[in-house]
Write an enzyme that holds these catalytic residues in place. Sequence first.
Site, PDB file in Angstrom:
ATOM      1  N   HIS A  61       1.097  -1.282   0.089  1.00 59.29           N
ATOM      2  CA  HIS A  61      -0.301  -0.071  -0.250  1.00 59.29           C
ATOM      3  C   HIS A  61       0.966   1.452   0.145  1.00 59.29           C
ATOM      4  O   HIS A  61       1.548   1.903   0.853  1.00 59.29           O
ATOM      5  CB  HIS A  61      -1.207  -0.022   1.476  1.00 59.29           C
ATOM      6  CG  HIS A  61      -2.016   1.190   1.471  1.00 59.29           C
ATOM      7  ND1 HIS A  61      -2.907   1.030   1.269  1.00 59.29           N
ATOM      8  CD2 HIS A  61      -1.888   2.431   1.425  1.00 59.29           C
ATOM      9  CE1 HIS A  61      -4.005   2.250   0.718  1.00 59.29           C
ATOM     10  NE2 HIS A  61      -2.811   2.949   1.353  1.00 59.29           N
ATOM     11  N   HIS A  63       1.499   5.504  -2.720  1.00 56.82           N
ATOM     12  CA  HIS A  63       0.801   6.269  -3.272  1.00 56.82           C
ATOM     13  C   HIS A  63       2.220   6.780  -4.390  1.00 56.82           C
ATOM     14  O   HIS A  63       2.703   8.432  -3.712  1.00 56.82           O
ATOM     15  CB  HIS A  63       0.048   7.351  -2.743  1.00 56.82           C
ATOM     16  CG  HIS A  63      -1.303   6.875  -1.764  1.00 56.82           C
ATOM     17  ND1 HIS A  63      -2.207   7.201  -2.334  1.00 56.82           N
ATOM     18  CD2 HIS A  63      -1.038   5.841  -0.554  1.00 56.82           C
ATOM     19  CE1 HIS A  63      -3.667   6.095  -1.024  1.00 56.82           C
ATOM     20  NE2 HIS A  63      -2.315   6.289  -1.084  1.00 56.82           N
ATOM     21  N   GLN A 156      -9.288   9.587  -5.122  1.00 54.71           N
ATOM     22  CA  GLN A 156      -8.997  10.265  -3.302  1.00 54.71           C
ATOM     23  C   GLN A 156      -9.896  11.351  -3.005  1.00 54.71           C
ATOM     24  O   GLN A 156     -10.133  11.096  -1.517  1.00 54.71           O
ATOM     25  CB  GLN A 156      -7.389  10.691  -4.245  1.00 54.71           C
ATOM     26  CG  GLN A 156      -6.907  12.134  -2.814  1.00 54.71           C
ATOM     27  CD  GLN A 156      -6.398  11.114  -1.516  1.00 54.71           C
ATOM     28  OE1 GLN A 156      -5.889  10.102  -1.321  1.00 54.71           O
ATOM     29  NE2 GLN A 156      -7.349  11.383  -0.724  1.00 54.71           N
ATOM     30  N   HIS A 214      -9.810   2.951   0.337  1.00 56.11           N
ATOM     31  CA  HIS A 214      -9.483   2.936   1.300  1.00 56.11           C
ATOM     32  C   HIS A 214     -10.599   3.172   2.601  1.00 56.11           C
ATOM     33  O   HIS A 214     -11.924   3.163   1.489  1.00 56.11           O
ATOM     34  CB  HIS A 214      -9.018   4.754   1.424  1.00 56.11           C
ATOM     35  CG  HIS A 214      -7.220   4.461   0.244  1.00 56.11           C
ATOM     36  ND1 HIS A 214      -7.024   4.410  -0.678  1.00 56.11           N
ATOM     37  CD2 HIS A 214      -6.453   5.265   1.195  1.00 56.11           C
ATOM     38  CE1 HIS A 214      -5.670   4.009  -0.946  1.00 56.11           C
ATOM     39  NE2 HIS A 214      -5.173   4.416   0.003  1.00 56.11           N
ATOM     40  N   GLU A 217     -11.093   5.354   6.981  1.00 57.52           N
ATOM     41  CA  GLU A 217      -9.839   5.267   7.948  1.00 57.52           C
ATOM     42  C   GLU A 217     -10.672   6.490   8.591  1.00 57.52           C
ATOM     43  O   GLU A 217     -10.218   7.847   8.550  1.00 57.52           O
ATOM     44  CB  GLU A 217      -9.277   5.541   6.543  1.00 57.52           C
ATOM     45  CG  GLU A 217      -7.880   5.910   6.844  1.00 57.52           C
ATOM     46  CD  GLU A 217      -6.711   6.956   5.856  1.00 57.52           C
ATOM     47  OE1 GLU A 217      -7.193   6.917   4.250  1.00 57.52           O
ATOM     48  OE2 GLU A 217      -5.790   6.479   5.788  1.00 57.52           O
ATOM     49  N   ASP A 313       2.431   3.163   3.081  1.00 56.69           N
ATOM     50  CA  ASP A 313       1.198   4.566   2.824  1.00 56.69           C
ATOM     51  C   ASP A 313       1.816   5.178   2.148  1.00 56.69           C
ATOM     52  O   ASP A 313       1.453   5.732   1.040  1.00 56.69           O
ATOM     53  CB  ASP A 313       0.273   4.273   3.916  1.00 56.69           C
ATOM     54  CG  ASP A 313      -0.835   5.015   3.505  1.00 56.69           C
ATOM     55  OD1 ASP A 313      -1.072   5.607   2.756  1.00 56.69           O
ATOM     56  OD2 ASP A 313      -2.001   5.069   4.230  1.00 56.69           O
TER      57      ASP A 313
HETATM   58 FE   FE2 Z   1      -3.250   5.364   1.538  1.00 59.21          FE
END
Ligand code: FE2
Length: 428
Positions: A61, A63, A156, A214, A217, A313
């Site tokens: 995971h 970005h 996102q 996601h 969270e 992440d």
């Molecule tokens: Fe993430």
Amino acid sequence: MGDFVVRDAKTLDGQSVDIRIRDGVIDRVERAGTLSAGELEEERRFDAEGRLVTPSLTEPHLHLDYALAAGQPRWNEAGTLAEGIDIWAEYKQNLTKDDVKQRAARTAKWLVAHGVTRVRTHADATEESLATVEALLELRRELQDIIDIEVIAFPQDGIFTDEGNQALLREAVEMDVDGIGAIPHAEPTRETGVKSVKTVFDLARKSDLKVDMHIDETDDPGSRFTEVLANEARRHSWGDRTTASHVAALHSYPNSYASKLISLLAESGVSVITNPPDNSVLQGRHDDYPRRRGHTRIDQLQDANITVGLGHDSIVDPWYHYGKGDPLDAAYILIHYAHMSGYDDVSVIWDMLTTANSDIFGCKNYGLEPGSEGSLVVYDSFSAFDTLRLRPPRRLVLKEGTPVARTRPSETTVLQGDERTTVDFQRS
Ligand code: FE2
């Protein structure tokens, strides 16, 4: 491709072995001192001198499109997820494909240097030009010799927060991505959050793609989208291709509901990924005291035989300012904030870093047995425990029998009068 021989390496379970790789695949694993490497040129052999070896690592995971963007145009002082989203929204107004590629390639090489030969990256599919997705797909091809990249189209800003986002996600799906994501807790309402999960499963089934969302969270115990994800995965028999990333709200659910959800997740076959660097700083920001730490219920998920992966992440981005692309850093944070500091936890953490993460990626032939892919890491340390403690340099990283990173560790000397003591932080 020639042979590669690693001699006298220590496995996670403490065995001393020699390993031979032929045509990219491990073909022999013998007791240390058995295999000869004499006839091989120096670049094709490595004497580990008792150091730890594991299969190469998988980062499940990340970005890459956000990496190294921290501080531009400003740092995240509030420390919240929402503030990170706002800062990234400002950044991406002037984003270019070259900018994304440059930052992502730099970061991907940090990962390789730390023993990672596979990474699942999310790519922001709410960025209007989709330069993010395009950049990471190009890198997937350009860096394939050193790292396998999987790209998840990730909305996102949400799918139903803006008129054009649904079309952008569909466009991204057409661009040959590996999977699709969602962020239901960031959608405007419960209804649109549920709709986003169902929309993604529809798209994934039509285009035969993985799902990695996601999800939940947040510290809000009223945020309950993981149950929708698990139920959709179960209904469509998509569990082995579905990942629930974060599931932080599970930390704050009442035990009765947590128990129901964990049973549903187990039944669905969905995997979970916890991301300690981000969630250790993003969660609990709305709390007074006591402040929750907001990571998911790792022990209870594992007790239910659910695969729990361990991701980094963010690396130097608007959500998490720190990091250098080392999965052992994420593990080190987890050890502390998830109370996984017992000696028995050492093997649990390594299982997450190796087997669980590679299962989530869908690796075939992962391991250090004859027939396994010849991708491995030799650490500058001598046991599973000390490697977590030290997070040492990776002396050698092989991808399918080819060296893709080497590190020559530095040397430190303590000076006391005329006395010189070399310090390497090893226990003996
Ligand atoms: Fe993430």
